[in-house]
Scaffold this active site. Structure first.
Site, PDB file in Angstrom:
ATOM      1  N   LYS A 135       0.859  -1.183   0.000  1.00 53.55           N
ATOM      2  CA  LYS A 135       0.000   0.000   0.000  1.00 53.55           C
ATOM      3  C   LYS A 135       0.903   1.243   0.000  1.00 53.55           C
ATOM      4  O   LYS A 135       1.834   1.327   0.796  1.00 53.55           O
ATOM      5  CB  LYS A 135      -0.908  -0.045   1.244  1.00 53.55           C
ATOM      6  CG  LYS A 135      -2.261   0.576   1.030  1.00 53.55           C
ATOM      7  CD  LYS A 135      -3.279   0.184   2.078  1.00 53.55           C
ATOM      8  CE  LYS A 135      -4.486   1.115   1.982  1.00 53.55           C
ATOM      9  NZ  LYS A 135      -5.646   0.675   2.731  1.00 53.55           N
ATOM     10  N   GLU A 181     -20.851  -4.415   8.854  1.00 47.16           N
ATOM     11  CA  GLU A 181     -21.854  -3.598   9.543  1.00 47.16           C
ATOM     12  C   GLU A 181     -22.997  -4.449  10.065  1.00 47.16           C
ATOM     13  O   GLU A 181     -23.513  -4.214  11.170  1.00 47.16           O
ATOM     14  CB  GLU A 181     -22.398  -2.508   8.603  1.00 47.16           C
ATOM     15  CG  GLU A 181     -21.404  -1.383   8.300  1.00 47.16           C
ATOM     16  CD  GLU A 181     -20.367  -1.718   7.255  1.00 47.16           C
ATOM     17  OE1 GLU A 181     -20.462  -2.817   6.635  1.00 47.16           O
ATOM     18  OE2 GLU A 181     -19.447  -0.913   7.029  1.00 47.16           O
ATOM     19  N   ARG A 202     -26.084  -0.689   5.167  1.00 46.31           N
ATOM     20  CA  ARG A 202     -25.768  -2.116   5.037  1.00 46.31           C
ATOM     21  C   ARG A 202     -26.404  -2.950   6.153  1.00 46.31           C
ATOM     22  O   ARG A 202     -26.642  -4.143   5.984  1.00 46.31           O
ATOM     23  CB  ARG A 202     -24.270  -2.209   5.133  1.00 46.31           C
ATOM     24  CG  ARG A 202     -23.385  -3.217   4.530  1.00 46.31           C
ATOM     25  CD  ARG A 202     -23.752  -3.994   3.373  1.00 46.31           C
ATOM     26  NE  ARG A 202     -23.287  -3.558   2.080  1.00 46.31           N
ATOM     27  CZ  ARG A 202     -22.070  -3.698   1.615  1.00 46.31           C
ATOM     28  NH1 ARG A 202     -21.133  -4.233   2.337  1.00 46.31           N
ATOM     29  NH2 ARG A 202     -21.784  -3.285   0.411  1.00 46.31           N
TER      30      ARG A 202
END
Ligand SMILES: Cc1ncc(C[n+]2csc(CCOP(=O)(O)OP(=O)(O)O)c2C)c(N)n1
Ligand SMILES: CC(=O)[C@@H](O)[C@H](O)COP(=O)(O)O
Ligand SMILES: [Mg+2]
Length: 607
Positions: free
Chosen positions: A269, A354, A382
């Site tokens: 990353k 979630e 969600r």
């Protein structure tokens, strides 16, 4: 496939140019820097092997897709990334035919791939089209992924899934899946074993593959290969996600298999920007910064609502050991990271999950704990069924703390926190309230911590709009607070950060208005509203929420129920359309919601 060295050199140059352009533009406009830098070679290789004009290119979340934008005719416009009227920070079909789907919420990509593959089969296009999915290791923690893999592994639609594994979500990835993805394959023993068995398999074919797999299993290594292949999906990897030669060869091989295949690529990353490498969390999403030093261009001095939330919750958690909490992969974004440091046994990051966050918090409430389920307004979408079915139906005292309520700015359509009032207000047993500043936030939190039923409070991204209105009084169920009382016909009703907008708007008027801080949109302060109806006949509603089903709707429903027909209500909430990205002020201006614009409308309407 034998790819020419000269072509690889060309592609390496392209990667270099892409990284330079991403760094130039993101340092100016802000954006998801480290994810997108790390995916550069993967995206260049995707474009080398597949054709984004016909093959569905599906990016999970799509915050890593900047290189794809640059490679598909948007180099010139890239300078406008995330600006109002400019390119979106996510994939968006209305922006380019090369963007297959809107994305922004995570872990939808494999389902999209399965749907696309079904359509391709039904249309008889399997010889010419194949879905190519790119998904990160963080996104692999969400349940939707396994619903999709479950069907894919059984029905075996041809699809290439590139698992972009940088061993990071926004924060450190949580859970067993990420452990399987990283730890087993990282061990030198496993790498050695893999190399040997792969040679063996290459030389001796399918039956050798079977034996190798069983050997892998008998070693009791739960590896990514075992995980996916047991589900019926071929696995290739891990491969170096920055090595174009091997990536192109492997993607070509995966394409030719005409089966579902996961190509597991390891990436770094932030690759290519030294300051960001190894500082993944800080550089996931950034505002404008100085390229040489990495320093942020500007720092806001006002305390953010998130910070107030974090401090208030910490204060309460120190007094009440029953208080617990969860975030779904947003510990720093929600300020729950501070709580996780002090009380690691009571506050959890549950990964991008979630639905699981809501239901598991409901169970804690059932056991007598007081959960603060801390989620961005947009991401609670969600977990809607879990709020209804697992929380409100049981009437359990879970607090839903909704960060990023209202317009969030540069993330745009996929991330605006505009629907929560509309979708939560409809649920029986749910109570909804909102603070307007630091003091009222502490009071709202104190109320929430004692309230024995489901409830939700919302607060904006960044700081509250400051006012010099009277101090907030302690929160009491359904009670509003009249902040300014004038004899004229006009009443401003503010909810949450809307109180600040009401106050700002009042400054542009040449007549006095009364200002009511509604505080509770469910249940409403009916007594106060009845009284206000006798005094003021023109009500203006200020709230950072969708008009349909929002605060104005709640008030109109009340007036209709009471048959109060001589009060006119105008709501300055958001109209029935998705709200674009850009600097918040510019977006609000485009919606006619700046205080000076509102004041003009009000002046005209009361003439
Ligand atoms: C449903 C949902 N919850 C939370 C988020 C916030 N979010 C965006 S990217 C991200 C991390 C994704 O990690 P990964 O897939 O590994 O991608 P990387 O940034 O590491 O490339 C999270 C949690 C989201 N976009 N959608
Ligand atoms: C891609 C994504 O969903 C997140 O990275 C999001 O952009 C975070 O938003 P904040 O910057 O408001 O925390
Ligand atoms: Mg990742």
């Amino acid at each position: 496939m034998n790819i020419q060295l000269s072509r690889i050199k060309e592609l390496e140059e392209i990667c270099k140019d892409i990284r330079e352009e991403i760094l130039r533009v993101v340092s100016k406009n802000g954006g998801h820097l480290s994810s997108t830098l790390g995916a550069t070679e993967l995206i260049v290789a995707m474009h080398e092997v597949f054709d984004s004009k016909k093959d569905p290119f599906i990016f999970d979340v799509s915050h890593q897709s900047y290189a794809h934008k640059l490679l598909t005719g948007r180099w010139k416009e890239f300078d406008t990334l995330r600006e109002f009227g400019g390119l979106c920070g996510y994939t968006k079909p209305s922006e380019s035919e090369h963007d297959y789907f809107v994305a922004g919420h995570s872990s939808t990509s494999i389902s999209l791939g399965v749907g696309a593959a079904k359509a391709i089969a039904l249309k008889g296009e399997q010889d010419s089209r194949v879905p190519v999915v790119m998904i990160g290791d963080g996104a692999m923690t969400a349940g939707m992924v396994y619903e999709a893999l479950n069907e894919l592994g059984d029905r075996k639609y041809p699809m290439v899934i590139i698992l972009n594994d940088n061993e990071m979500s926004i924060s450190k990835p949580i859970g067993a899946v990420s452990r399987i993805l990283s730890s087993a394959m990282a061990s030198p023993f496993y790498q050695n074993f893999k190399r040997h068995t792969e040679n063996f398999v290459d030389n001796f074919g399918e039956s050798a593959r079977y034996i190798a797999k069983r050997m892998e299993e008998s070693l009791k290594l739960i590896t990514p290969g075992i995980l996916f292949e047991e589900m019926g999906i071929d696995y290739i990897g891990p491969v170096d996600g920055h090595n174009l030669t091997s990536l192109i060869e492997i993607l070509q091989k995966a394409k030719e298999l005409k089966k579902p295949v996961i190509v597991h690529a390891q990436t770094i990353k932030g690759k290519g920007y030294e300051i960001a490498e190894g500082q993944e969390e800080k550089w996931h999403g950034v505002g404008p910064f100085d390229l040489d030093s990495g320093n942020a261009a500007k720092k806001s001095s006002a305390k953010s609502a998130t910070q107030i939330y974090s401090e208030a919750l910490l204060h309460l958690a120190k007094q009440n050991e029953k208080i617990v909490g969860a975030t779904a992969a947003m510990p720093t974004g929600t300020g729950l990271d501070e709580l996780m440091k002090v009380f690691p046994d009571r506050f959890w990051d549950v990964a991008i999950a979630e639905q699981h966050a809501v239901t598991s918090m409901a169970a804690l409430a059932k056991e007598g704990f007081k959960p603060f389920c801390t989620i961005y307004s947009t991401f609670l979408q969600r977990g809607y069924d879990q709020v209804i079915h697992d929380t409100c139906l049981m009437n359990l005292p879970v607090v839903f703390a909704l960060d990023r309520a209202g317009i969030v700015g540069e993330d745009g359509e996929t991330h605006q926190g505009v629907f929560d009032i509309s979708f939560l207000r409809a649920i029986p047993n749910m109570t909804l309230f909102a603070p307007r500043d630091e003091k009222s936030f502490h009071q709202a939190m104190a109320f929430a911590s004692e309230y024995p039923y489901p409830c939700s409070l919302r607060y904006p991204r960044g700081a509250f709009t400051q006012t010099d209105l009277p101090d907030s009084l302690p929160f009491e169920l359904s009670k509003s607070q009249l902040l300014r009382s004038e004899s004229g016909d006009v009443l401003f009703i503010g909810y949450g950060n809307g109180v600040g907008r009401a106050y700002e708007t009042s400054k542009y008027l040449d007549f006095g208005v009364s200002i009511l801080d509604l505080r509770f949109v469910k249940p409403l302060d009916e007594e106060m509203l009845r009284e206000m109806a006798t005094k003021h006949k023109k009500w203006f509603v200020f709230s950072d929420s969708a008009k349909m089903g929002g605060v104005g709707s709640a008030i109109l429903e009340f007036l209709a129920k009471e048959k109060i027909l001589n009060v006119e209500v105008v709501s300055f909430e958001y109209e029935d359309r998705f709200i674009t990205h850009g600097n918040t002020k510019q977006v609000e201006e485009s919606l006619g919601l700046l205080p000076e614009q509102l004041a003009k409308k009000i002046t005209e309407s009361v003439k």
